[in-house]
Structure formats: structure tokens, C-alpha cells
Design an enzyme around this catalytic site. Structure first.
Site, mmCIF file in Angstrom:
data_model
loop_
_atom_site.group_PDB
_atom_site.id
_atom_site.type_symbol
_atom_site.label_atom_id
_atom_site.label_comp_id
_atom_site.label_asym_id
_atom_site.label_seq_id
_atom_site.Cartn_x
_atom_site.Cartn_y
_atom_site.Cartn_z
ATOM 1 N N ASP A 411 0.835 -1.196 0.000
ATOM 2 C CA ASP A 411 0.000 0.000 0.000
ATOM 3 C C ASP A 411 0.874 1.252 0.000
ATOM 4 O O ASP A 411 1.738 1.418 0.868
ATOM 5 C CB ASP A 411 -0.899 -0.033 1.246
ATOM 6 C CG ASP A 411 -1.978 1.016 1.218
ATOM 7 O OD1 ASP A 411 -2.874 0.917 0.376
ATOM 8 O OD2 ASP A 411 -1.919 1.935 2.061
ATOM 9 N N GLU A 440 1.331 -0.598 -5.135
ATOM 10 C CA GLU A 440 0.119 0.191 -5.325
ATOM 11 C C GLU A 440 0.544 1.654 -5.268
ATOM 12 O O GLU A 440 0.407 2.327 -4.252
ATOM 13 C CB GLU A 440 -0.911 -0.135 -4.238
ATOM 14 C CG GLU A 440 -2.271 0.519 -4.471
ATOM 15 C CD GLU A 440 -2.612 1.599 -3.455
ATOM 16 O OE1 GLU A 440 -3.732 2.120 -3.522
ATOM 17 O OE2 GLU A 440 -1.770 1.918 -2.590
ATOM 18 N N LYS A 550 -14.049 -0.330 2.876
ATOM 19 C CA LYS A 550 -12.981 -0.063 3.836
ATOM 20 C C LYS A 550 -13.540 0.273 5.223
ATOM 21 O O LYS A 550 -12.836 0.115 6.224
ATOM 22 C CB LYS A 550 -12.111 1.104 3.365
ATOM 23 C CG LYS A 550 -11.134 0.762 2.268
ATOM 24 C CD LYS A 550 -10.058 1.807 2.120
ATOM 25 C CE LYS A 550 -10.586 3.172 1.760
ATOM 26 N NZ LYS A 550 -9.493 4.145 1.531
#
Length: 691
Positions: A411, A440, A550
Site C-alpha cells: 500500500d 500500489e 474499507k
């Protein structure tokens, strides 16, 4: 006295001191200069990358003075230091450009170099043919040819059948009773040429620089990913109280057979660690939090532990190991999100406050990406205690490797120092070379490229925002050529963070087209769970999903038929079946774009790209209408030779749609009609054959 051409070349004079060149920034070029070797990354400071079986072109400029023949060889050095010599071909004599296609047959750290060399046989063939045919110095030239072949016998090891070929040619070259042209023909016979091509006589061999070549397992280039939030798989909401029961690793494992049946290779898990409660976010990133809101799994850390721990609601490590084993039984590999950040409740926040940035008022700075604010997350500061942070992250990564995780989706790696990733990936690769890292990093191009250069095997890309035919042609061409030696793209139509306007407004047709393009333009693509149900409602004013997963649970009711709900499960299954059955889709560098009169239509083909996998005889042609709202008819202009299979202009071929099984006979200018609605398909995925 003139030196005879058969005299062995003089050895370089060891007394020549070339160190003076360094005073002027020069490096010795070698007796036969070798220049401009490609593909080389950052002048050789970073490795060139490929996977096992991946074909790519190795090229160089090789030249010499005068008129004697020059030649070039690519030398591939395997992980055991074995050398593999591959002949190169001069593709542009005017520019002294040489090329060959190479591949590696196993994983490991290889290297390659290009060797330039003087070609005494080639020189004799050129000079001898001219002179003997003109009747000039006939006996001298034929004798010199015989001596060159004698050198080729004496100086190069050969099998007996090749020795016999050269012996016969030497005898004939010296047979004065035969016609000179007949004797010449023996020296330049095709059999002789093949023997000398297989193991040439090389003078003045001049190696160019050696470059590192990192060869990895095929999944580093090719794979189909499926993303899930483990807590949502098996989650249920009480219709009376509205309260949720979380999913677990055990309930998530029940979803694995369906993911495998769709044909995916990797199941990717968002973070599975304890979630903090301080500044916990509510639904849709709200600061208003209800009592039972689960919080974002990216706000990692609580009194139960940090990055090396599991959220207790999901299960313990025995449950996690069982999930990994269940995935393996289904032919799936597990990828885990590595998000290097912490909630205010993370053990690091009390035990290692130097891991973070302290503001002037004494508080720890939370994460921001203006206008977005993440008050529930502390970003790490790698400059305060780099050695301690490096060691701690390396320890955490090893925990998950020891539990069967060999793929990490990282991430926001662009918010951490590049030198950290360079060290971490290399340090892990020493003992675990099969670990794959996906970046990412939706960020500036140079940062994306640099992360790939220092080790990330794969990278998220700008695919979600490249929607026109012109944009896709330009971007994919860049990925398949300029950055292909080090960066491998992963195409995702949507993610849990991204829902572009095209996907918000295009409905099921947009989902069909964008998934088809993602699955065929590049070798690795990914699908976020819920895509098959066309989840396309945006949060107002944002390019992300409403009721973002999320911040809450999702019960997608996979096993129920919901009235009015679109289900693209069969479509994704078909895409992955096509990818498995057609090896040309497994490769990146083999894409060719074709023209269409309507600029809303994208046409491209893939042919070859791999060694010994059947792709040399496999061609897939994709034609997509990028307008999700209207039917469009257009004339295509296909480059038939680029389709491979020996096709040339004026030929026809059989076009079989791999989705509908329709068949047509096409030439280089077929008419296509594509679009939404009854009787039309928005995309053709065509197998090209000459049957």
C-alpha cells in the site's frame, strides 16, 4: 612484407596503458567496439528483468574499421555460470545494428553481454567470391579459403559430422583439377556456412559490458488476481438489530472454490491485523462513528498487536494457515496487503515513537492526502530511526512468509523511501527469491518507474484513467516497449479505492469492456470483489464507491439470486479460460495495435511472446467498442503480417469469437458492429487461424 590473411591475429600488447582514458571520462571501447546494448536499465545500475520463457530482443551497435567482416554474439550466463552463445543478425547494416531474440529457461540471477568479433570466414567469402568470379588471384584466394577452414578446424571444437563437412570443403578448394568456380562453391556451400554459424571462427573477440539479468517465476508477469476483504466473506447482518456478525478466515475459505472456478490465480487479502479504535472512521470515511462500526483495516494496530498479529475476530494463526492451505488446494496463491502505517493504538506508537513524526505541539502527525485526511492513521517516518524500522519491517515480512505468503501487495510504497524498498526486496530475495511485490503506487511516472527498477515485480498503473483508444494505444505501447525491461503492469478496472466516472456511468457494458481489455492488453490484471455485480454507485463528488467496504461490512449474498442484479461471474470465468488457453495473452511485449475508422473502437492483437509454450502459433485479436452507450459499426484496417501465422497482404483468415463461438472469414479490412443491447457484443476476442 604484407601480413597474410591466414596469420593468427596478434595479441593485444600488454604494455599499452589505457588508464589515461579515464582522465577524460572515457572507457576503452575494445578492438571491435560494442555500443548501445539494449535492453539495459539505468546504464546497467539496475537489472534487466524477465520471467522464465519470456522472449525479448537483445540489440547492440557493433562495428569495425575497414572492410573486413564483423559479427556479433549474445552471451547469456546462467546462475551456474554456464555460457550460452546466441548468434546475432545485422538488421541495419548502415547503422551497424545487430539483434537477436533471447530468453531464459530457469529462474535466478543471470547476466548477458554482447561480443563483437572479426569474422575471417565472412571476410574470405566476400573477397574470394568477387575475385574468383572475376578471375583475379584465383589460386591464392582458394588457398586462403582452405587455410581459413583449417583454422576453423584447429581452433574450435566441433562434432565429427561438422569436421567431415569442413574436411571435404578443404579438399575441394585445393583440387586444382576442378573448375575454380566449383572449388569456390565448395567453400561457400550452405552446409559449410551452417557449420561456421553454429561455431564460428572468431578473431579479436571484444566483449562489451556485462549486465545483470534477473529472471523470475512466471507469476511475476502473468496472473489473474481477485481481491477480498476477509471480514466481509461470510458476514451477516441481523435484520432486527442491524448488527453485523463478521466473516472469518473459515468463512472466507468457503468462498475460495468459487474464486478458483472463475479461473483466478491469486486471492488478495486486504489487511488482516487488529484495527485501532482511536479516531476510528465510520461509514464512508466519516468522523461520526457508530458503536459497532468495524473501522478501516488500514488503521493497523491495537492492544491485541500490530502488523505481526491477526484481528481476533478473523481467527488465529491456525485459522490463517488453514485458509492458506485451502487456497493452495484450489490452485490459488495468497497475496497479503502490506500497509506500513499505524493506528494511534499500535504498539509502535508507545514502544517506538521515533517511528513517527512529532509535530510542534507534541502530537504525532496523522496521514493526509489533501483534501483527504486519515486521522486514524500515523504514517511512518523512516528518517528518525532507519535501522530500527528496517529491521522491524523485515521481521514482520518474515512472519507472513513463514505462514505461506509469497506475494505482497504494498500500500502506497511511494510514500516510503525508495532505498528502503530496494534493500527490503533484495534482502528477502536472498532466501525467498519466489516472493513477488506489487506496488500500489498511483503517483508520478518517475516514482512508479523507480520503484520497479529497484525491485517491485509488478505495479498498479494508470489504466483506470486511460479510456479512449488513443490513450490506451499510447500507454500500452509505452508499457510494452520502453518500460518492459523492468516494470510489469497490473490492470484493475476498479479497486476498493477507485471507481472512475467511466465505470460509474457505463453500467454493465463498461464492466464487460474494461475487464476484457484489462485481461488481454497485459498479462496481469485484477478484479475487486463485487465487480461481477456491477457495483457502480459512487460517493457524491468522489471517484470511489459509495458505502466503501474499507469502513463497513459487505454481504454480497453470493449464493442467492437477487432480482434485477447483474451477474458477470460467467463473463469473468470466460475471460480467464481464454487467458489460460491462449499463451499469446501471457506476455507483455508482443502487442500490436491496428487501425479502425471509428476512433471509439480499439483493435489490437497478440502473437508469440514465449519460448516453447505454443504462443508462436497462437494469435488473439481483440476489437472493443469503448463507447458503453451506443452501437458502433466501423471498418478495421488490420496489419496482416503482424498477426503472424505466415499471413500477408491479400490473404484471408478465419476469425472465431472466443466468447460467442461465431466464425467469420476476414481480410485486412473487415466491417464490425459492436455495442450494448440485444444482438450485439461490445467486444470481440478472436482466435486467428488460417484453417
Amino acid at each position: 612484407m604484407t601480413e597474410d590473411s591466414t596469420t593468427p591475429p596478434a595479441q593485444p600488447d600488454a604494455a599499452i596503458d589505457r588508464s589515461v582514458l579515464a582522465l577524460f571520462g572515457q572507457q576503452p571501447v575494445g578492438r571491435i567496439p560494442v555500443l548501445d546494448v539494449e535492453p539495459v536499465v539505468d546504464a546497467g545500475r539496475r537489472p534487466t528483468r524477465s520471467v522464465v520463457g519470456e522472449l525479448f530482443t537483445l540489440s547492440a551497435t557493433v562495428l569495425r574499421e575497414g572492410h573486413d567482416a564483423v559479427n556479433a554474439t549474445a552471451v547469456l550466463v546462467d546462475p551456474d555460470d554456464g555460457e550460452h552463445h546466441v548468434p546475432m543478425v545485422q538488421t541495419n547494416p548502415g547503422l551497424s545494428h545487430w539483434e537477436t531474440v533471447v530468453h531464459a529457461d530457469r529462474e535466478g540471477v543471470w547476466s548477458f553481454r554482447v561480443e563483437g568479433w572479426s569474422d575471417p570466414y565472412g571476410t574470405w567469402v566476400h573477397d574470394g567470391t568477387i575475385k574468383v568470379e572475376a578471375g583475379v588471384d584465383v589460386e591464392l584466394m582458394l588457398e586462403e579459403g582452405a587455410r581459413v577452414l583449417e583454422r576453423a578446424l584447429d581452433e574450435v571444437d566441433r562434432p565429427q559430422e561438422h569436421i567431415d563437412v569442413l574436411d571435404r570443403a578443404i579438399v575441394t578448394l585445393r583440387s586444382s583439377s576442378l573448375d575454380p568456380l566449383q572449388r569456390l562453391a565448395a567453400g561457400i556451400d550452405e552446409q559449410v556456412r551452417r557449420v561456421l554459424e553454429a561455431a564460428p571462427l572468431r578473431d579479436h573477440v571484444s566483449p562489451g559490458p556485462t549486465y545483470t539479468w534477473w529472471v523470475e517465476r512466471p507469476l511475476a508477469l502473468t496472473g489473474a488476481w481477485y481481491e477480498i476483504f476477509p471480514r466481509s466473506e461470510g458476514a451477516r447482518q441481523d435484520p432486527q438489530t442491524g448488527l453485523w456478525t463478521t466473516g472469518t478466515f473459515a468463512t472466507a475459505a468457503q468462498r475460495l472454490p468459487a474464486i478458483a472456478r472463475m479461473g483466478f490465480d491469486v486471492v488478495y487479502l486486504t489487511p488482516v491485523h487488529p484495527i485501532g479504535t482511536t479516531n476510528r472512521k465510520g461509514r464512508n470515511n466519516s468522523l461520526t462513528v457508530e458503536e459497532h462500526d468495524p473501522g478501516s483495516p488500514y488503521a493497523i494496530g491495537s492492544p491485541e498487536g500490530g502488523h505481526d498479529a491477526l484481528h481476533p475476530d478473523l481467527g488465529d494463526f491456525e485459522d490463517f494457515d488453514a485458509f492458506v492451505d485451502a487456497a493452495s488446494e484450489q490452485g490459488l496463491q495468497v497475496a497479503l496487503d502490506l500497509a506500513l502505517q499505524a493506528s494511534p493504538d499500535h504498539p509502535w506508537a508507545t514502544e517506538h515513537q521515533d517511528f513517527f513524526t512529532t509535530r510542534a505541539d507534541g502530537t504525532i502527525a496523522y496521514a493526509e492526502n489533501p483534501p483527504k485526511k486519515y486521522q486514524d492513521i500515523y504514517p511512518l517516518n523512516f528518517d528518525n530511526a532507519p535501522a530500527t524500522i528496517y529491521a522491524e519491517v523485515r521481521r514482520v515480512v518474515q512472519v507472513w512468509i513463514d505462514h505461506g505468503v509469497k506475494i505482497f501487495r504494498v500500500d502506497n510504497p511511494h510514500t516510503k523511501p525508495v532505498e528502503f524498498w530496494q534493500w527490503l526486496i533484495a534482502d528477502v530475495a536472498v532466501d525467498h527469491p519466489d516472493v513477488i511485490w506489487l506496488a500500489e503506487a498511483f503517483t508520478k511516472p518517475m516514482m512508479m518507474r523507480t520503484l520497479a527498477k529497484v525491485g517491485f515485480q509488478q505495479s498498479y498503473t494508470y489504466y483506470a484513467w486511460r479510456n479512449t483508444a488513443a490513450e490506451l494505444r499510447e500507454y500500452v505501447s509505452e508499457l510494452a516497449t520502453e518500460t518492459a525491461p523492468y516494470m510489469r503492469p497490473s490492470f484493475w478496472p476498479t479497486t476498493h479505492d477507485i471507481l472512475t466516472p467511466y465505470m460509474q456511468t457505463g453500467g454493465a457494458t463498461a464492466h464487460l469492456v474494461r475487464s476484457a481489455l484489462a485481461a488481454t492488453l497485459v498479462p496481469t490484471y485484477g478484479i475487486y470483489a463485487g465487480f461481477e455485480h456491477v457495483e457502480d454507485r459512487p460517493r457524491p463528488g468522489a471517484e470511489e464507491h459509495l458505502d466503501n467496504e474499507k469502513y463497513e461490512f459487505k454481504d454480497r449474498r453470493w449464493d442467492e439470486e437477487v432480482p434485477g442484479r447483474t451477474d458477470l461471474t460467467g463473463w469473468l470465468t470466460t475471460l480467464n479460460r481464454i487467458r489460460r488457453e491462449h499463451p499469446s495473452l501471457h506476455w507483455l511485449r508482443n502487442v500490436t495495435f491496428h487501425e479502425a475508422d471509428d476512433q471509439n473502437v480499439l483493435a489490437f492483437s497478440k502473437h508469440g511472446g514465449g519460448a516453447d509454450d505454443g504462443s508462436a502459433q497462437d494469435t488473439v485479436l481483440v476489437v472493443a467498442n469503448l463507447d458503453p452507450h451506443n452501437v458502433r459499426g466501423t471498418r478495421l484496417h488490420l496489419d496482416l503480417p503482424a498477426l503472424g501465422l505466415g499471413l500477408d497482404w491479400g490473404r484471408t483468415f478465419t476469425a472465431r469469437d472466443l466468447v460467442t463461438d461465431q466464425r467469420w472469414t476476414w481480410d485486412h479490412q473487415p466491417w464490425v458492429v459492436l455495442g450494448p443491447g440485444y444482438g450485439h457484443e461490445p467486444v470481440h476476442i478472436i482466435h486467428v487461424t488460417t484453417d
